[in-house]
Scaffold this motif. Structure first.
Motif, mmCIF file in Angstrom:
data_model
loop_
_atom_site.group_PDB
_atom_site.id
_atom_site.type_symbol
_atom_site.label_atom_id
_atom_site.label_comp_id
_atom_site.label_asym_id
_atom_site.label_seq_id
_atom_site.Cartn_x
_atom_site.Cartn_y
_atom_site.Cartn_z
ATOM 1 N N ARG A 1 0.831 -1.213 0.000
ATOM 2 C CA ARG A 1 0.000 0.000 0.000
ATOM 3 C C ARG A 1 0.863 1.260 0.000
ATOM 4 N NH1 ARG A 1 -3.614 0.061 4.773
ATOM 5 N NH2 ARG A 1 -2.558 -1.777 5.601
ATOM 6 N N ILE A 2 1.990 1.214 0.721
ATOM 7 C CA ILE A 2 2.920 2.359 0.711
ATOM 8 C C ILE A 2 3.451 2.597 -0.695
ATOM 9 C CG2 ILE A 2 5.220 3.102 1.455
ATOM 10 C CD1 ILE A 2 4.606 1.807 4.178
ATOM 11 N N HIS A 3 3.824 1.513 -1.380
ATOM 12 C CA HIS A 3 4.366 1.655 -2.727
ATOM 13 C C HIS A 3 3.313 2.229 -3.680
ATOM 14 C CE1 HIS A 3 6.411 -0.195 -6.468
ATOM 15 N NE2 HIS A 3 7.043 0.901 -6.121
ATOM 16 N N ARG A 4 2.086 1.742 -3.582
ATOM 17 C CA ARG A 4 1.018 2.272 -4.449
ATOM 18 C C ARG A 4 0.765 3.749 -4.159
ATOM 19 N NH1 ARG A 4 -1.502 -2.768 -3.264
ATOM 20 N NH2 ARG A 4 -2.828 -1.758 -1.686
ATOM 21 N N ALA A 5 0.766 4.106 -2.877
ATOM 22 C CA ALA A 5 0.531 5.508 -2.506
ATOM 23 C C ALA A 5 1.643 6.400 -3.034
ATOM 24 C CB ALA A 5 0.425 5.629 -0.986
ATOM 25 N N GLU A 6 2.898 5.942 -2.939
ATOM 26 C CA GLU A 6 4.019 6.722 -3.460
ATOM 27 C C GLU A 6 3.857 6.990 -4.960
ATOM 28 O OE1 GLU A 6 7.912 5.646 -0.725
ATOM 29 O OE2 GLU A 6 7.553 4.540 -2.576
ATOM 30 N N LEU A 7 3.500 5.947 -5.705
ATOM 31 C CA LEU A 7 3.362 6.109 -7.154
ATOM 32 C C LEU A 7 2.223 7.070 -7.500
ATOM 33 C CD1 LEU A 7 3.923 2.418 -8.346
ATOM 34 C CD2 LEU A 7 5.575 4.297 -8.251
ATOM 35 N N ARG A 8 1.137 7.002 -6.722
ATOM 36 C CA ARG A 8 0.027 7.932 -6.977
ATOM 37 C C ARG A 8 0.433 9.374 -6.675
ATOM 38 N NH1 ARG A 8 -3.297 3.844 -4.572
ATOM 39 N NH2 ARG A 8 -3.228 4.967 -2.575
ATOM 40 N N LEU A 9 1.320 9.546 -5.685
ATOM 41 C CA LEU A 9 1.750 10.889 -5.304
ATOM 42 C C LEU A 9 2.883 11.423 -6.181
ATOM 43 C CD1 LEU A 9 1.674 10.481 -1.411
ATOM 44 C CD2 LEU A 9 0.122 11.873 -2.800
ATOM 45 N N GLY A 10 3.387 10.583 -7.087
ATOM 46 C CA GLY A 10 4.422 11.044 -8.007
ATOM 47 C C GLY A 10 5.840 10.801 -7.543
ATOM 48 N N PHE A 11 6.037 9.972 -6.496
ATOM 49 C CA PHE A 11 7.396 9.638 -6.069
ATOM 50 C C PHE A 11 8.071 8.807 -7.164
ATOM 51 C CE2 PHE A 11 5.727 10.912 -2.080
ATOM 52 C CZ PHE A 11 6.786 11.131 -1.204
ATOM 53 N N PRO A 12 9.408 8.941 -7.320
ATOM 54 C CA PRO A 12 10.116 8.063 -8.258
ATOM 55 C C PRO A 12 9.984 6.606 -7.812
ATOM 56 C CG PRO A 12 11.511 9.897 -7.555
ATOM 57 C CD PRO A 12 10.319 9.909 -6.660
ATOM 58 N N ASN A 13 9.787 5.725 -8.757
ATOM 59 C CA ASN A 13 9.651 4.306 -8.440
ATOM 60 C C ASN A 13 11.005 3.750 -7.994
ATOM 61 O OD1 ASN A 13 9.077 1.598 -8.254
ATOM 62 N ND2 ASN A 13 8.060 1.474 -10.240
ATOM 63 N N GLU A 14 11.080 3.243 -6.762
ATOM 64 C CA GLU A 14 12.341 2.699 -6.242
ATOM 65 C C GLU A 14 12.862 1.557 -7.115
ATOM 66 O OE1 GLU A 14 9.998 4.222 -2.634
ATOM 67 O OE2 GLU A 14 9.577 3.035 -4.443
ATOM 68 N N ALA A 15 11.942 0.759 -7.690
ATOM 69 C CA ALA A 15 12.354 -0.364 -8.532
ATOM 70 C C ALA A 15 13.118 0.122 -9.764
ATOM 71 C CB ALA A 15 11.139 -1.187 -8.951
ATOM 72 N N SER A 16 12.730 1.268 -10.314
ATOM 73 C CA SER A 16 13.440 1.803 -11.478
ATOM 74 C C SER A 16 14.840 2.276 -11.094
ATOM 75 C CB SER A 16 12.637 2.942 -12.108
ATOM 76 O OG SER A 16 12.527 4.041 -11.223
#
Length: 225
Positions: free
Chosen positions: A28-43
């Motif tokens: 859920r943290i990862h999904r929230a980050e992506l919705r907020l525009g955080f850079p994807n850590e996996a990339s």
């Protein structure tokens, strides 16, 4: 500090029974980050994966430098700025205690979400800290939020910036920057874990400033600090 180690062990014991909720919170943290525009850590991680020497160096930095950097800073403050040592030591204890209290709610690290594109590079290269014990203590791998690594490196940078005006103060800043990148590319922490650590430090600083003003007010005009 022995008390904090006991709390660390307790959080690990309690969170071991809650792996599924910890994984759900991480997702859920990862999904929230992506919705907020955080850079994807996996990339970010994919940038270093083709370079084994860089991945191994990042794993080693993650494993040892948060401890060495913090210990080195404490020694430097004690030797060169002893009158500040008590405040620095107290800040370290309080921010660590704050992190451990929050970690009673277990959150899995990104590396435990392979379906989200993360790779456990420490296991891949046989460098995992979570395969056994460290000095007889079992590491808690479900204590990703907030990141103690980030909290400590930010405190080191803050102490260096406030206590010296020489070029050495940039060493603390560089340590903080490298640590933040390392915890992400090794998939040990989300950006949000670092943000939570930063907010905890800011809260601690606010309380410290309030305490200083209160002491000055109680001392009166003739007994200021």
């Amino acid at each position: 500090m022995l008390g904090l180690l006991s709390v660390w062990q307790l959080t690990g014991h309690l969170s071991s029974a809650g792996k599924e909720p910890a994984l759900d919170r991480a997702a859920r943290i990862h999904r929230a980050e992506l919705r907020l525009g955080f850079p994807n850590e996996a990339s970010w991680q994919r940038v270093v994966l083709p370079r084994p020497w860089l991945v191994k160096a990042a794993n080693r930095y993650y494993a040892v430098m948060h401890g060495l950097g913090t210990a080195g800073t404490l020694i430097w403050v004690f030797v060169r700025h002893q009158h500040h040592f008590r405040r620095v030591w107290t800040a370290l204890v309080l921010v660590t205690a704050g992190c451990l209290i929050i970690q009673f709610v277990p959150v899995a690290p990104p590396r435990m979400l392979p379906q989200n594109g993360f790779v456990d590079v420490a296991v891949q290269y046989g460098q995992s800290m979570f395969d056994g014990t460290m000095a007889g203590l079992a590491p808690n791998e479900l204590a990703a939020m907030p990141s103690v690594h980030v909290a400590w490196c930010l405190l080191v940078a803050l102490v260096a910036a406030r206590l010296t005006s020489s070029h050495w103060r940039w060493l603390g800043t560089a340590h903080a920057a490298v640590t933040i990148v390392v915890v992400v590319v090794t998939a040990n922490h989300f950006w949000a874990d670092g943000v939570a650590a930063l907010l905890l430090l800011l809260l601690l600083y606010s309380f410290e400033q309030c305490a200083v003003r209160l002491r000055r007010w109680n001392a009166g005009p003739s007994g200021g600090i």
